[in-house]
Design a protein around this motif. Structure first.
Motif, PDB file in Angstrom:
ATOM      1  N   GLY A  91     -48.066  62.582 -71.865  1.00 21.78           N
ATOM      2  CA  GLY A  91     -48.083  61.674 -72.974  1.00 21.78           C
ATOM      3  C   GLY A  91     -47.452  60.159 -72.372  1.00 21.78           C
ATOM      4  N   ASN A  92     -46.051  60.466 -72.298  1.00 26.80           N
ATOM      5  CA  ASN A  92     -45.221  59.139 -71.966  1.00 26.80           C
ATOM      6  C   ASN A  92     -45.511  58.725 -70.401  1.00 26.80           C
ATOM      7  OD1 ASN A  92     -44.053  59.018 -74.253  1.00 26.80           O
ATOM      8  ND2 ASN A  92     -42.150  60.605 -73.708  1.00 26.80           N
ATOM      9  N   THR A  93     -45.874  59.664 -69.492  1.00 27.87           N
ATOM     10  CA  THR A  93     -46.272  58.834 -68.223  1.00 27.87           C
ATOM     11  C   THR A  93     -47.289  58.341 -68.295  1.00 27.87           C
ATOM     12  OG1 THR A  93     -45.056  60.827 -67.172  1.00 27.87           O
ATOM     13  CG2 THR A  93     -46.539  59.563 -65.835  1.00 27.87           C
ATOM     14  N   SER A  94     -48.417  58.661 -69.085  1.00 29.88           N
ATOM     15  CA  SER A  94     -49.715  58.039 -68.999  1.00 29.88           C
ATOM     16  C   SER A  94     -49.516  56.764 -69.611  1.00 29.88           C
ATOM     17  CB  SER A  94     -50.719  58.793 -69.799  1.00 29.88           C
ATOM     18  OG  SER A  94     -50.417  58.914 -71.282  1.00 29.88           O
ATOM     19  N   ALA A  95     -48.843  56.639 -70.874  1.00 30.78           N
ATOM     20  CA  ALA A  95     -48.476  55.318 -71.274  1.00 30.78           C
ATOM     21  C   ALA A  95     -47.822  54.457 -70.583  1.00 30.78           C
ATOM     22  CB  ALA A  95     -47.697  55.450 -72.831  1.00 30.78           C
ATOM     23  N   SER A  96     -46.931  54.755 -69.860  1.00 34.43           N
ATOM     24  CA  SER A  96     -46.142  53.975 -69.134  1.00 34.43           C
ATOM     25  C   SER A  96     -46.968  53.571 -67.859  1.00 34.43           C
ATOM     26  CB  SER A  96     -44.701  54.503 -68.291  1.00 34.43           C
ATOM     27  OG  SER A  96     -43.927  53.602 -67.808  1.00 34.43           O
ATOM     28  N   ALA A  97     -47.638  54.365 -67.113  1.00 35.45           N
ATOM     29  CA  ALA A  97     -48.536  53.978 -66.049  1.00 35.45           C
ATOM     30  C   ALA A  97     -49.488  52.962 -66.612  1.00 35.45           C
ATOM     31  CB  ALA A  97     -49.053  55.273 -65.472  1.00 35.45           C
ATOM     32  N   ALA A  98     -50.115  53.145 -67.522  1.00 40.40           N
ATOM     33  CA  ALA A  98     -51.261  52.332 -68.101  1.00 40.40           C
ATOM     34  C   ALA A  98     -50.530  51.005 -68.252  1.00 40.40           C
ATOM     35  CB  ALA A  98     -51.949  52.871 -69.256  1.00 40.40           C
ATOM     36  N   ALA A  99     -49.409  51.023 -68.831  1.00 41.84           N
ATOM     37  CA  ALA A  99     -48.851  49.606 -69.158  1.00 41.84           C
ATOM     38  C   ALA A  99     -48.586  49.012 -67.869  1.00 41.84           C
ATOM     39  CB  ALA A  99     -47.949  49.662 -70.109  1.00 41.84           C
ATOM     40  N   TYR A 100     -47.959  49.571 -66.865  1.00 41.43           N
ATOM     41  CA  TYR A 100     -47.428  48.821 -65.667  1.00 41.43           C
ATOM     42  C   TYR A 100     -48.689  48.568 -64.765  1.00 41.43           C
ATOM     43  CZ  TYR A 100     -42.534  49.124 -66.878  1.00 41.43           C
ATOM     44  OH  TYR A 100     -41.385  48.631 -67.640  1.00 41.43           O
ATOM     45  N   ALA A 101     -49.729  49.284 -64.893  1.00 44.21           N
ATOM     46  CA  ALA A 101     -50.874  49.022 -63.796  1.00 44.21           C
ATOM     47  C   ALA A 101     -51.457  47.828 -64.547  1.00 44.21           C
ATOM     48  CB  ALA A 101     -51.639  50.337 -64.148  1.00 44.21           C
ATOM     49  N   ALA A 102     -51.461  47.652 -65.865  1.00 41.96           N
ATOM     50  CA  ALA A 102     -52.125  46.508 -66.348  1.00 41.96           C
ATOM     51  C   ALA A 102     -51.391  45.413 -65.995  1.00 41.96           C
ATOM     52  CB  ALA A 102     -52.316  46.696 -68.094  1.00 41.96           C
ATOM     53  N   ARG A 103     -50.049  45.171 -66.007  1.00 40.44           N
ATOM     54  CA  ARG A 103     -49.235  44.271 -65.725  1.00 40.44           C
ATOM     55  C   ARG A 103     -49.520  43.783 -64.285  1.00 40.44           C
ATOM     56  NH1 ARG A 103     -46.025  40.196 -68.107  1.00 40.44           N
ATOM     57  NH2 ARG A 103     -44.033  39.920 -66.867  1.00 40.44           N
ATOM     58  N   ALA A 104     -49.759  44.753 -63.363  1.00 40.12           N
ATOM     59  CA  ALA A 104     -49.883  44.455 -62.118  1.00 40.12           C
ATOM     60  C   ALA A 104     -51.258  43.939 -61.756  1.00 40.12           C
ATOM     61  CB  ALA A 104     -49.720  45.751 -61.209  1.00 40.12           C
ATOM     62  N   GLY A 105     -52.460  44.384 -62.580  1.00 41.64           N
ATOM     63  CA  GLY A 105     -53.615  44.058 -62.385  1.00 41.64           C
ATOM     64  C   GLY A 105     -54.439  44.919 -61.600  1.00 41.64           C
ATOM     65  N   ILE A 106     -53.856  46.455 -61.720  1.00 42.86           N
ATOM     66  CA  ILE A 106     -54.652  47.396 -60.816  1.00 42.86           C
ATOM     67  C   ILE A 106     -54.952  48.374 -61.866  1.00 42.86           C
ATOM     68  CG2 ILE A 106     -53.360  46.979 -58.643  1.00 42.86           C
ATOM     69  CD1 ILE A 106     -51.557  49.398 -59.457  1.00 42.86           C
ATOM     70  N   THR A 107     -55.945  49.456 -61.537  1.00 43.62           N
ATOM     71  CA  THR A 107     -56.314  50.382 -62.268  1.00 43.62           C
ATOM     72  C   THR A 107     -55.403  51.699 -62.451  1.00 43.62           C
ATOM     73  OG1 THR A 107     -58.548  49.716 -61.782  1.00 43.62           O
ATOM     74  CG2 THR A 107     -58.454  51.979 -62.819  1.00 43.62           C
ATOM     75  N   ALA A 108     -55.514  52.163 -63.540  1.00 42.12           N
ATOM     76  CA  ALA A 108     -54.648  53.600 -63.974  1.00 42.12           C
ATOM     77  C   ALA A 108     -55.596  54.608 -64.246  1.00 42.12           C
ATOM     78  CB  ALA A 108     -53.463  53.216 -64.994  1.00 42.12           C
ATOM     79  N   PHE A 109     -55.647  55.816 -63.678  1.00 47.86           N
ATOM     80  CA  PHE A 109     -56.175  56.935 -63.881  1.00 47.86           C
ATOM     81  C   PHE A 109     -55.022  57.890 -64.442  1.00 47.86           C
ATOM     82  CE2 PHE A 109     -58.692  55.027 -60.725  1.00 47.86           C
ATOM     83  CZ  PHE A 109     -59.853  55.045 -61.235  1.00 47.86           C
ATOM     84  N   VAL A 110     -55.493  58.495 -65.835  1.00 48.03           N
ATOM     85  CA  VAL A 110     -54.503  59.589 -66.103  1.00 48.03           C
ATOM     86  C   VAL A 110     -55.117  60.721 -66.586  1.00 48.03           C
ATOM     87  CG1 VAL A 110     -52.967  57.641 -66.971  1.00 48.03           C
ATOM     88  CG2 VAL A 110     -54.647  58.630 -68.525  1.00 48.03           C
ATOM     89  N   LEU A 111     -54.678  61.816 -66.288  1.00 51.12           N
ATOM     90  CA  LEU A 111     -55.308  63.243 -66.636  1.00 51.12           C
ATOM     91  C   LEU A 111     -54.194  63.745 -67.960  1.00 51.12           C
ATOM     92  CD1 LEU A 111     -56.597  62.729 -63.890  1.00 51.12           C
ATOM     93  CD2 LEU A 111     -56.517  64.950 -63.714  1.00 51.12           C
ATOM     94  N   ILE A 112     -54.996  64.002 -68.956  1.00 48.50           N
ATOM     95  CA  ILE A 112     -53.968  64.469 -70.209  1.00 48.50           C
ATOM     96  C   ILE A 112     -54.632  65.724 -70.504  1.00 48.50           C
ATOM     97  CG2 ILE A 112     -53.250  62.342 -70.687  1.00 48.50           C
ATOM     98  CD1 ILE A 112     -55.194  62.326 -72.962  1.00 48.50           C
ATOM     99  N   PRO A 113     -53.801  66.977 -71.140  1.00 54.06           N
ATOM    100  CA  PRO A 113     -54.190  68.200 -71.533  1.00 54.06           C
ATOM    101  C   PRO A 113     -55.203  67.887 -72.932  1.00 54.06           C
ATOM    102  CG  PRO A 113     -52.330  68.454 -71.238  1.00 54.06           C
ATOM    103  CD  PRO A 113     -52.279  66.762 -71.159  1.00 54.06           C
ATOM    104  N   GLU A 114     -56.358  68.147 -72.920  1.00 54.49           N
ATOM    105  CA  GLU A 114     -57.136  68.007 -74.264  1.00 54.49           C
ATOM    106  C   GLU A 114     -56.544  68.565 -75.360  1.00 54.49           C
ATOM    107  OE1 GLU A 114     -61.795  68.517 -75.613  1.00 54.49           O
ATOM    108  OE2 GLU A 114     -60.794  69.890 -74.307  1.00 54.49           O
ATOM    109  N   GLY A 115     -56.284  67.685 -76.470  1.00 58.37           N
ATOM    110  CA  GLY A 115     -55.615  68.239 -77.712  1.00 58.37           C
ATOM    111  C   GLY A 115     -54.256  68.668 -77.723  1.00 58.37           C
TER     112      GLY A 115
END
Length: 381
Positions: A91-115
């Motif tokens: 959860g936390n890594t995905s949130a952080s990676a998504a935010a910093y990728a958005a800031r950088a203008g690049i794409t973030a792919f995140v794999l999370i456990p369903e449910g």
């Protein structure tokens, strides 16, 4: 009033101690500089004379300590020409990676456990525009997939196996020393993937080596080639204590755990990626690992919120739960200074917090003086 330079993030503050160049484009959201709060009420309940501080990492931009490492990982990914980052996450890594990728203008792919992810964290990854893949498996399965995908796709892994993550996260140790004037006697952390306890030890070792108060052996992480080049004020290093959830405690079992389960979702990890490093931290620091039940973790979360006004997510409270038990038993002796890292904000997982509230959280009354007065008097009696 005297002029104070605007704080612009940990890379700018500690640039001389981090692997960046003068012309590196820094991807930052103003992370770091989080409060170190001395607890006033909880220590009295232990009956022991100890100083307990909490490093409240939940006040980083995306609400967790992950931002310290992510600013470095994404900065270096961009510097190296990467157009996308990828991570497995509870959860936390995905949130952080998504935010910093958005800031950088690049794409973030995140794999999370369903449910198996708190909705507050999933919402962050989604709103920041990450490509979210829910897998029918746990974090450990996701981590293995991420490593395999990175061998066949042009993406940069930003989990803690990325060495730049640990470089960013070590700055928390710098901040603690700068505020206390020395390292604490004990530093207690929740342990899941074990990157954070490793990173803190790197930070403490760099300060120690730079202080002129030489340690007997160079730590195995910096090998005597610390990036910090002077100005340190102390040379002591703390004992590092890592607490795991009982249902996800490979360090206590001495072997990986295939199906970890705990209410503390952020540390629901059975195959830590920093396994070898964490064992070295334990050995070099003279610390130990231990485990806490879910009941102990939730009780510590509620205690911290109700007695000190500090709201952290369940995994964070593991550090305090373990510390309190070791203080009461005398394993952590009286007179000690203790820092507990609170890794994430409580709003990451509000559902778990609400379930703990035995008292009715809200009363519905008529919008008239008498029923409101009666409700207040009743609550105070």
């Amino acid at each position: 009033m005297p002029f104070r330079p605007r704080y612009t993030g940990l890379i700018d503050k500690y640039r001389d101690r981090l692997p960046v160049h003068d012309d590196t484009r820094v991807i930052s959201l103003g992370e770091g500089n989080t409060p170190l709060i001395r607890l006033n009420n909880i220590p009295r309940e232990t009956g022991k004379a100890v100083d307990i501080y909490v490093k409240y990492e939940g006040l980083n931009p995306t609400g967790s300590f992950k931002d310290r490492g992510m600013t470095m990982a994404v900065t270096k990914a961009v510097e190296e020409g990467s157009r996308a980052v990828i991570c497995a996450s509870t959860g936390n890594t995905s949130a952080s990676a998504a935010a910093y990728a958005a800031r950088a203008g690049i794409t973030a792919f995140v794999l999370i456990p369903e449910g198996k992810i708190a909705l507050g964290k999933l919402a962050q990854a989604m709103i920041h525009g990450a490509v979210v893949l829910q897998i029918r498996g746990n974090f450990d399965a996701g981590m293995q997939l991420v490593k395999e995908v990175a061998e066949h796709a042009p993406v940069t892994i930003v989990n803690s196996i990325n060495p730049y993550r640990l470089q960013g996260q070590k700055t928390a140790a710098f901040e603690i020393i700068e505020e206390l004037g020395r390292a604490p006697d004990y530093h207690c952390l929740p342990v899941g993937n074990a990157g954070n306890i490793t990173a803190h030890w790197i930070g403490y070792c760099e300060y120690s080596s730079a202080s002129g108060d030489h340690v007997t052996e160079a730590c195995s992480f910096c090998q005597g080639h610390c990036m910090y080049a002077g100005g340190a004020i102390v040379g002591n290093r703390p004992k590092m204590i890592g607490y795991q959830a009982a249902g996800a405690a490979p360090f206590m079992r001495g072997a990986m755990v295939d199906n970890p389960e705990t209410v503390a979702t952020a540390i629901r990890i059975g195959h830590p990626q920093s396994w070898d490093y964490a064992w070295k931290v334990k050995q070099e620091s003279g610390g130990w690992f231990d485990e806490c039940s879910d009941e102990e973790i939730l009780a510590a979360q509620k205690l911290l919120s109700g007695k000190e006004g500090i709201f952290c997510e369940p995994a964070s409270a593991t550090s305090l739960a373990g510390a309190l038990r070791d203080i009461k038993s005398g394993r952590i002796p009286e007179g000690s200074s203790i820092v507990c890292t609170l890794t994430g904000h409580g709003l990451k997982d509000p559902d778990t917090a609400i379930k703990q509230c035995t008292a009715q959280p809200m009363l519905t009354v008529d919008a008239e003086l008498e029923p409101v007065r009666a409700a207040i008097v009743g609550a105070l009696s």
